[in-house]
Design a protein around this motif. Structure first.
Motif, PDB file in Angstrom:
ATOM      1  N   ARG A   1       0.828  -1.218   0.000  1.00 47.84           N
ATOM      2  CA  ARG A   1       0.000   0.000   0.000  1.00 47.84           C
ATOM      3  C   ARG A   1       0.860   1.265   0.000  1.00 47.84           C
ATOM      4  NH1 ARG A   1      -2.188  -0.694   4.672  1.00 47.84           N
ATOM      5  NH2 ARG A   1      -0.793   0.746   5.756  1.00 47.84           N
ATOM      6  N   ASP A   2       1.868   1.310   0.871  1.00 45.70           N
ATOM      7  CA  ASP A   2       2.684   2.510   0.997  1.00 45.70           C
ATOM      8  C   ASP A   2       3.591   2.710  -0.218  1.00 45.70           C
ATOM      9  OD1 ASP A   2       1.466   2.794   3.417  1.00 45.70           O
ATOM     10  OD2 ASP A   2       3.263   2.407   4.633  1.00 45.70           O
ATOM     11  N   ALA A   3       4.105   1.601  -0.770  1.00 45.12           N
ATOM     12  CA  ALA A   3       4.956   1.703  -1.956  1.00 45.12           C
ATOM     13  C   ALA A   3       4.176   2.282  -3.124  1.00 45.12           C
ATOM     14  CB  ALA A   3       5.527   0.331  -2.309  1.00 45.12           C
ATOM     15  N   LYS A   4       2.975   1.771  -3.348  1.00 39.45           N
ATOM     16  CA  LYS A   4       2.139   2.281  -4.432  1.00 39.45           C
ATOM     17  C   LYS A   4       1.807   3.754  -4.213  1.00 39.45           C
ATOM     18  CE  LYS A   4      -0.441   1.835  -8.132  1.00 39.45           C
ATOM     19  NZ  LYS A   4       0.174   1.593  -9.459  1.00 39.45           N
ATOM     20  N   ALA A   5       1.456   4.108  -3.001  1.00 34.73           N
ATOM     21  CA  ALA A   5       1.093   5.494  -2.700  1.00 34.73           C
ATOM     22  C   ALA A   5       2.266   6.444  -2.870  1.00 34.73           C
ATOM     23  CB  ALA A   5       0.535   5.583  -1.276  1.00 34.73           C
ATOM     24  N   SER A   6       3.494   5.961  -2.638  1.00 34.10           N
ATOM     25  CA  SER A   6       4.670   6.827  -2.739  1.00 34.10           C
ATOM     26  C   SER A   6       5.113   7.042  -4.178  1.00 34.10           C
ATOM     27  CB  SER A   6       5.832   6.238  -1.932  1.00 34.10           C
ATOM     28  OG  SER A   6       6.344   5.073  -2.552  1.00 34.10           O
ATOM     29  N   GLY A   7       4.623   6.191  -5.102  1.00 34.08           N
ATOM     30  CA  GLY A   7       5.005   6.333  -6.501  1.00 34.08           C
ATOM     31  C   GLY A   7       5.899   5.234  -7.023  1.00 34.08           C
ATOM     32  N   VAL A   8       6.035   4.146  -6.271  1.00 30.07           N
ATOM     33  CA  VAL A   8       6.797   2.983  -6.740  1.00 30.07           C
ATOM     34  C   VAL A   8       5.971   2.262  -7.812  1.00 30.07           C
ATOM     35  CG1 VAL A   8       7.724   0.721  -6.070  1.00 30.07           C
ATOM     36  CG2 VAL A   8       8.034   2.703  -4.570  1.00 30.07           C
ATOM     37  N   ASP A   9       6.682   1.737  -8.829  1.00 30.78           N
ATOM     38  CA  ASP A   9       6.010   1.065  -9.938  1.00 30.78           C
ATOM     39  C   ASP A   9       6.217  -0.441  -9.959  1.00 30.78           C
ATOM     40  OD1 ASP A   9       5.114   3.543 -11.348  1.00 30.78           O
ATOM     41  OD2 ASP A   9       7.276   3.891 -11.337  1.00 30.78           O
ATOM     42  N   GLY A  10       7.300  -0.919  -9.383  1.00 33.02           N
ATOM     43  CA  GLY A  10       7.594  -2.337  -9.446  1.00 33.02           C
ATOM     44  C   GLY A  10       8.580  -2.764  -8.390  1.00 33.02           C
ATOM     45  N   LEU A  11       8.746  -4.076  -8.267  1.00 30.95           N
ATOM     46  CA  LEU A  11       9.642  -4.660  -7.274  1.00 30.95           C
ATOM     47  C   LEU A  11      10.526  -5.706  -7.929  1.00 30.95           C
ATOM     48  CD1 LEU A  11       7.048  -5.414  -4.428  1.00 30.95           C
ATOM     49  CD2 LEU A  11       8.435  -3.341  -4.692  1.00 30.95           C
ATOM     50  N   ILE A  12      11.780  -5.766  -7.469  1.00 30.68           N
ATOM     51  CA  ILE A  12      12.678  -6.880  -7.748  1.00 30.68           C
ATOM     52  C   ILE A  12      13.171  -7.367  -6.390  1.00 30.68           C
ATOM     53  CG2 ILE A  12      14.794  -7.667  -8.873  1.00 30.68           C
ATOM     54  CD1 ILE A  12      14.527  -5.312 -10.814  1.00 30.68           C
ATOM     55  N   VAL A  13      12.760  -8.550  -6.016  1.00 31.99           N
ATOM     56  CA  VAL A  13      13.137  -9.108  -4.716  1.00 31.99           C
ATOM     57  C   VAL A  13      13.885 -10.410  -4.987  1.00 31.99           C
ATOM     58  CG1 VAL A  13      12.325  -9.873  -2.454  1.00 31.99           C
ATOM     59  CG2 VAL A  13      11.146  -8.010  -3.644  1.00 31.99           C
ATOM     60  N   VAL A  14      15.189 -10.363  -4.808  1.00 37.25           N
ATOM     61  CA  VAL A  14      16.050 -11.395  -5.390  1.00 37.25           C
ATOM     62  C   VAL A  14      16.024 -12.729  -4.638  1.00 37.25           C
ATOM     63  CG1 VAL A  14      17.576  -9.646  -6.357  1.00 37.25           C
ATOM     64  CG2 VAL A  14      18.100 -10.598  -4.114  1.00 37.25           C
ATOM     65  N   ASP A  15      15.510 -12.727  -3.420  1.00 31.30           N
ATOM     66  CA  ASP A  15      15.556 -13.973  -2.635  1.00 31.30           C
ATOM     67  C   ASP A  15      14.180 -14.608  -2.457  1.00 31.30           C
ATOM     68  OD1 ASP A  15      14.730 -11.887  -1.016  1.00 31.30           O
ATOM     69  OD2 ASP A  15      15.852 -12.544   0.758  1.00 31.30           O
ATOM     70  N   LEU A  16      13.223 -14.282  -3.322  1.00 20.38           N
ATOM     71  CA  LEU A  16      11.914 -14.911  -3.289  1.00 20.38           C
ATOM     72  C   LEU A  16      11.703 -15.707  -4.572  1.00 20.38           C
ATOM     73  CD1 LEU A  16       9.372 -12.312  -1.833  1.00 20.38           C
ATOM     74  CD2 LEU A  16      10.265 -14.378  -0.742  1.00 20.38           C
ATOM     75  N   PRO A  17      11.820 -17.034  -4.521  1.00 18.80           N
ATOM     76  CA  PRO A  17      11.594 -17.852  -5.708  1.00 18.80           C
ATOM     77  C   PRO A  17      10.099 -17.937  -6.030  1.00 18.80           C
ATOM     78  CG  PRO A  17      11.963 -19.255  -3.813  1.00 18.80           C
ATOM     79  CD  PRO A  17      12.194 -17.840  -3.346  1.00 18.80           C
ATOM     80  N   PRO A  18       9.750 -18.426  -7.220  1.00 14.60           N
ATOM     81  CA  PRO A  18       8.334 -18.524  -7.598  1.00 14.60           C
ATOM     82  C   PRO A  18       7.492 -19.336  -6.617  1.00 14.60           C
ATOM     83  CG  PRO A  18       9.734 -18.887  -9.511  1.00 14.60           C
ATOM     84  CD  PRO A  18      10.644 -18.819  -8.328  1.00 14.60           C
ATOM     85  N   GLU A  19       8.110 -20.299  -5.956  1.00 16.25           N
ATOM     86  CA  GLU A  19       7.368 -21.118  -5.000  1.00 16.25           C
ATOM     87  C   GLU A  19       6.851 -20.294  -3.812  1.00 16.25           C
ATOM     88  OE1 GLU A  19       9.678 -23.582  -7.611  1.00 16.25           O
ATOM     89  OE2 GLU A  19      10.281 -21.872  -6.363  1.00 16.25           O
ATOM     90  N   MET A  20       7.350 -19.077  -3.650  1.00 17.23           N
ATOM     91  CA  MET A  20       6.921 -18.210  -2.546  1.00 17.23           C
ATOM     92  C   MET A  20       6.109 -17.024  -3.045  1.00 17.23           C
ATOM     93  SD  MET A  20      10.382 -18.263  -0.184  1.00 17.23           S
ATOM     94  CE  MET A  20       9.593 -17.389   1.180  1.00 17.23           C
TER      95      MET A  20
END
Length: 275
Positions: free
Chosen positions: A117-136
C-alpha cells in the motif's frame, strides 16, 4: 491498469531503441545526496530507475553495492525513508518508472500489506526481490500484483527451459536477465551468450528482456543493447558515487551524470546505427 514500466517500454519500442536502466542505493551516501542523484538520472539518460533497499546481508551483491548498502544503513536509511525518497522524487517527476530492488526481510518486517500500500502510494512502480523464488509467490509477488505493482523476476544462465515457465508465470513489467553466474559487478558479460539467452527467453514470453550484472562501460552497454530490450547498470554507478562522495553532493551528481550520459550514448548509439 497500465503501469509506468509498461508505458515506458511501449514508448521505447515505438522509438526503436533499448532502455537504459540505472541502479542506485537509497540513502547512499546520505539521503539528500541520494535524492539529488535520483533526480538527475532521467535527464542524464536513464529510462528506468532501480532503487536499492539497503539490507545488512545482501547475498547477491558484489563489494561495491554491499558497501553502498552499509553506507546507507550507516546514514540512518530505513525502508520507510526509502519510500519517502520516492515520494519526494515524484514531486517533480511523474513519468520515470521506479523499481525497488532488494531482499524480502526488510519488507517482511515492515509488513507486506502495509508495504504494498505505501509503496504504491509513494510512486513505486515495481519490485525486484532477489531472494523470493516462484514457490513463494504468495508471500509478496501476488499481493504486489494485486496492489498494482509490477513484479520483475530474475532469470540466470542456469534457468533452463524446464524452470523458465515457473519463473515467468507471475512476472510482469520486464524480465531481468542476469548475464553472469555469481554476484554483481564482478565480471563482464559475453554478448554472444547474452544474445542466445535473450532469444531463448523471448521464446517463452512477450515481456521485454533487460540484461544486467557486469555492464560498466558505454562499449559494453552498446554490445548488450544489440541483444536485449534494455541494459541495466548498477555497480559502476554505485562505485562512481563512492569515489565522489568525499567531495560532496555536487561532485557525486556530476560524476553520476557524466557516467550515465556515456552509458546512454552507448545504448542509443546502437539504435542510431540500426536506423
Amino acid at each position: 491498469m497500465t503501469t509506468r514500466i509498461e508505458t515506458r517500454f511501449a514508448d521505447l519500442k515505438a522509438e526503436g531503441r533499448p532502455a537504459l536502466v540505472t541502479f542506485v542505493m537509497a540513502g547512499d551516501p546520505d539521503r539528500d545526496t541520494a535524492l539529488a542523484v535520483m533526480r538527475a538520472l532521467p535527464e542524464a539518460g536513464a529510462d528506468l530507475i532501480e532503487l536499492g533497499m539497503p539490507f545488512s546481508d545482501p547475498m547477491a551483491d558484489g563489494p561495491a553495492i554491499q558497501r553502498a548498502g552499509l553506507r546507507a544503513l550507516g546514514s540512518g536509511e530505513t525502508l520507510a525513508r526509502t519510500l519517502e525518497t520516492v515520494r519526494a522524487f515524484r514531486e517533480d517527476n511523474e513519468q520515470t518508472p521506479v523499481i525497488l530492488m532488494g531482499y524480502f526481510n526488510p519488507i517482511y518486517i515492515y509488513g507486506v500489506e502495509r508495504f504494498v500500500r505505501d509503496a504504491k502510494a509513494s510512486g513505486v512502480d515495481g519490485l525486484i526481490v532477489v531472494d523470493l523464488p516462484p514457490e513463494m509467490d504468495d508471500e509478496l509477488c501476488l499481493p504486489a500484483l494485486a496492489g498494482g505493482l509490477n513484479f520483475v523476476r530474475l532469470a540466470t544462465p542456469t534457468t533452463d527451459d524446464k524452470r523458465l515457465p515457473a519463473v515467468l508465470k507471475n512476472t510482469s513489467g520486464f524480465v531481468y536477465y542476469v548475464s553472469i553466474n555469481g554476484i554483481t559487478g564482478t565480471a563482464a558479460p559475453d554478448a554472444g551468450a547474452v544474445g542466445r539467452a535473450v532469444t531463448r527467453i523471448k521464446g517463452h514470453t512477450d515481456l521485454p528482456v533487460c540484461v544486467g550484472f557486469g555492464v560498466r562501460t558505454a562499449a559494453q552497454a552498446e554490445a548488450i543493447a544489440r541483444q536485449a530490450d534494455g541494459v541495466v547498470v548498477g555497480s559502476a554507478i554505485v562505485q562512481a558515487i563512492e569515489e565522489a562522495a568525499p567531495r560532496g553532493t555536487e561532485a557525486v551528481v556530476d560524476a553520476v551524470t557524466a557516467l550515465v550520459r556515456s552509458l546512454a550514448e552507448g545504448t542509443r548509439g546502437q539504435s542510431l546505427a540500426a536506423a
